[in-house]
Design an enzyme around this catalytic site. Structure first.
Site, PDB file in Angstrom:
ATOM      1  N   THR A 195      40.489  32.910  43.039  1.00  0.00           N
ATOM      2  CA  THR A 195      40.146  33.367  41.662  1.00  0.00           C
ATOM      3  C   THR A 195      41.273  33.864  40.746  1.00  0.00           C
ATOM      4  O   THR A 195      42.691  34.002  41.140  1.00  0.00           O
ATOM      5  CB  THR A 195      39.571  35.172  42.045  1.00  0.00           C
ATOM      6  OG1 THR A 195      38.682  34.543  43.030  1.00  0.00           O
ATOM      7  CG2 THR A 195      38.819  35.730  40.727  1.00  0.00           C
ATOM      8  N   GLY A 196      40.536  33.520  39.780  1.00  0.00           N
ATOM      9  CA  GLY A 196      41.335  34.994  38.218  1.00  0.00           C
ATOM     10  C   GLY A 196      41.657  33.181  37.665  1.00  0.00           C
ATOM     11  O   GLY A 196      40.752  32.524  37.266  1.00  0.00           O
TER      12      GLY A 196
ATOM     13  N   THR B  91      43.940  31.486  36.217  1.00  0.00           N
ATOM     14  CA  THR B  91      44.741  30.005  36.322  1.00  0.00           C
ATOM     15  C   THR B  91      44.242  29.234  36.786  1.00  0.00           C
ATOM     16  O   THR B  91      44.021  27.813  37.051  1.00  0.00           O
ATOM     17  CB  THR B  91      46.250  30.631  36.911  1.00  0.00           C
ATOM     18  OG1 THR B  91      46.868  31.926  35.957  1.00  0.00           O
ATOM     19  CG2 THR B  91      47.454  29.791  37.366  1.00  0.00           C
TER      20      THR B  91
ATOM     21  N   GLY C 194      45.813  31.544  42.688  1.00  0.00           N
ATOM     22  CA  GLY C 194      46.467  32.528  41.443  1.00  0.00           C
ATOM     23  C   GLY C 194      47.772  33.687  42.005  1.00  0.00           C
ATOM     24  O   GLY C 194      47.434  33.853  43.701  1.00  0.00           O
TER      25      GLY C 194
ATOM     26  N   LYS D 293      48.875  39.175  44.978  1.00  0.00           N
ATOM     27  CA  LYS D 293      48.218  39.103  44.777  1.00  0.00           C
ATOM     28  C   LYS D 293      46.869  40.650  44.483  1.00  0.00           C
ATOM     29  O   LYS D 293      47.170  41.407  45.364  1.00  0.00           O
ATOM     30  CB  LYS D 293      46.758  37.950  46.195  1.00  0.00           C
ATOM     31  CG  LYS D 293      47.846  36.751  45.738  1.00  0.00           C
ATOM     32  CD  LYS D 293      47.399  35.516  46.045  1.00  0.00           C
ATOM     33  CE  LYS D 293      45.689  35.433  45.829  1.00  0.00           C
ATOM     34  NZ  LYS D 293      45.553  35.006  44.846  1.00  0.00           N
TER      35      LYS D 293
ATOM     36  N   GLY E  72      43.051  40.306  40.102  1.00  0.00           N
ATOM     37  CA  GLY E  72      41.773  40.647  39.650  1.00  0.00           C
ATOM     38  C   GLY E  72      40.591  41.047  40.676  1.00  0.00           C
ATOM     39  O   GLY E  72      39.609  40.681  41.210  1.00  0.00           O
TER      40      GLY E  72
ATOM     41  N   GLU F 224      39.890  36.081  49.375  1.00  0.00           N
ATOM     42  CA  GLU F 224      41.011  35.311  48.718  1.00  0.00           C
ATOM     43  C   GLU F 224      42.638  35.120  50.227  1.00  0.00           C
ATOM     44  O   GLU F 224      42.453  33.960  50.536  1.00  0.00           O
ATOM     45  CB  GLU F 224      42.580  35.649  48.262  1.00  0.00           C
ATOM     46  CG  GLU F 224      41.183  35.851  46.581  1.00  0.00           C
ATOM     47  CD  GLU F 224      41.774  36.378  45.009  1.00  0.00           C
ATOM     48  OE1 GLU F 224      41.944  36.010  44.515  1.00  0.00           O
ATOM     49  OE2 GLU F 224      43.674  37.405  46.145  1.00  0.00           O
TER      50      GLU F 224
HETATM   51  C1  5RP Z   1      42.902  38.243  42.286  1.00  0.00           C
HETATM   52  C2  5RP Z   1      44.137  37.246  42.183  1.00  0.00           C
HETATM   53  C3  5RP Z   1      44.856  36.478  40.996  1.00  0.00           C
HETATM   54  O1  5RP Z   1      44.992  35.205  42.394  1.00  0.00           O
HETATM   55  C4  5RP Z   1      45.941  37.341  41.007  1.00  0.00           C
HETATM   56  O2  5RP Z   1      45.922  38.463  39.946  1.00  0.00           O
HETATM   57  C5  5RP Z   1      46.470  35.831  39.168  1.00  0.00           C
HETATM   58  O3  5RP Z   1      45.238  35.577  38.360  1.00  0.00           O
HETATM   59  P1  5RP Z   1      45.665  35.241  37.036  1.00  0.00           P
HETATM   60  O4  5RP Z   1      45.549  34.195  36.971  1.00  0.00           O
HETATM   61  O5  5RP Z   1      44.449  36.220  36.641  1.00  0.00           O
HETATM   62  O6  5RP Z   1      47.078  35.362  36.543  1.00  0.00           O
HETATM   63  O7  5RP Z   1      44.829  37.660  42.888  1.00  0.00           O
HETATM   64  O8  5RP Z   1      42.575  38.860  43.249  1.00  0.00           O
END
Ligand code: 5RP
Length: 227
Positions: free
Chosen positions: A32-33, A35, A88, A100, A103, A109
């Protein structure tokens, strides 16, 4: 990292590199996120070109994104072993530990990651750190009795995450506490300590889970493999 467009470029580079590891017939974990967004988009393109995969999503957001990209996720309980999970991270160190949950999807995850044969993290260069902890550590907490948990965690300067005027709720209906420590000297010890507190469902400390980290760098990628 200050330059948002450079950061996005690095995210995309890392994400698209990760997708190169996906082969026909694989079951793929979708993190999720922002990236992972680029990875799901790229996977969607490949699926439209004929790539056959099964996908397991780690959040409602990623499920929606996958669907709109032409990928219909299957339930984790029907999927069997996930071959490769692409996710991500908010921070990663060279010991393959990370934070992590920025998000809010850390629980699903982690479950997807622990059901995966291989875990690839995709990050922009600003996320690789020497010591974890500058990024506030997200912890998922059951709403019932959460004030008691807040009190126990006082020394870590917890802030209950909000969305607008309300508390942020995870896909499981739980709260996120962001712990502000600035530096985590012993991630494993902290993870064990937090997991013993009743009411805490999961922490955003991912220890010994990732085996590959792909770092986007200006015009290239660096791939770290765990030995
Ligand atoms: C969501 C996560 C994401 O992988 C982490 O926050 C990185 O997000 P982004 O790619 O938007 O920087 O752990 O729970």
């Amino acid at each position: 990292m200050a330059d948002k467009s450079l950061q996005d470029k690095e995210k995309k580079l890392a994400a698209e590199k990760a997708v190169e590891y996906i082969e026909n017939g694989m079951t793929v974990g979708l993190g999720t996120g922002s990236t992972v967004y680029f990875a799901i988009r790229k996977l969607g393109e490949k699926v439209k070109q004929g790539l056959k995969i099964k996908a397991v999503s780690s959040s409602n957001v990623s499920t929606d994104l996958a669907r709109s990209s032409g990928i219909e996720p299957v339930s984790i309980d029907d999927a069997g072993e996930i071959d490769i999970n692409i996710d991500g991270a908010d921070e990663a160190d060279r010991d393959f530990n990370g934070i992590k949950g920025g998000g809010g999807a850390l629980l699903f995850e982690k479950i997807v990651a622990l059901n995966s044969g291989r875990n690839i993290w995709i990050v922009d260069s600003g996320k690789l750190v020497k010591t974890l902890g500058k990024f506030p550590l997200p912890v998922e907490v059951i709403p019932f009795g959460h004030k008691g948990v807040l009190k126990i965690l006082e020394e870590y300067n917890p802030v209950i995450r909000k969305r607008g005027d309300s508390y942020y709720k995870t896909d499981s209906g739980n709260l996120i506490f962001d712990l502000n420590m600035n530096r985590i000297n012993d991630p494993l010890a902290l993870d064990m300590e937090l997991k013993q507190i009743t009411g805490i469902v999961e922490t955003g400390l991912f220890i010994n889970i990732a085996d590959t980290i792909i770092i986007g760098k200006e015009n290239s990628t660096e791939v770290l493999f765990k030995k």
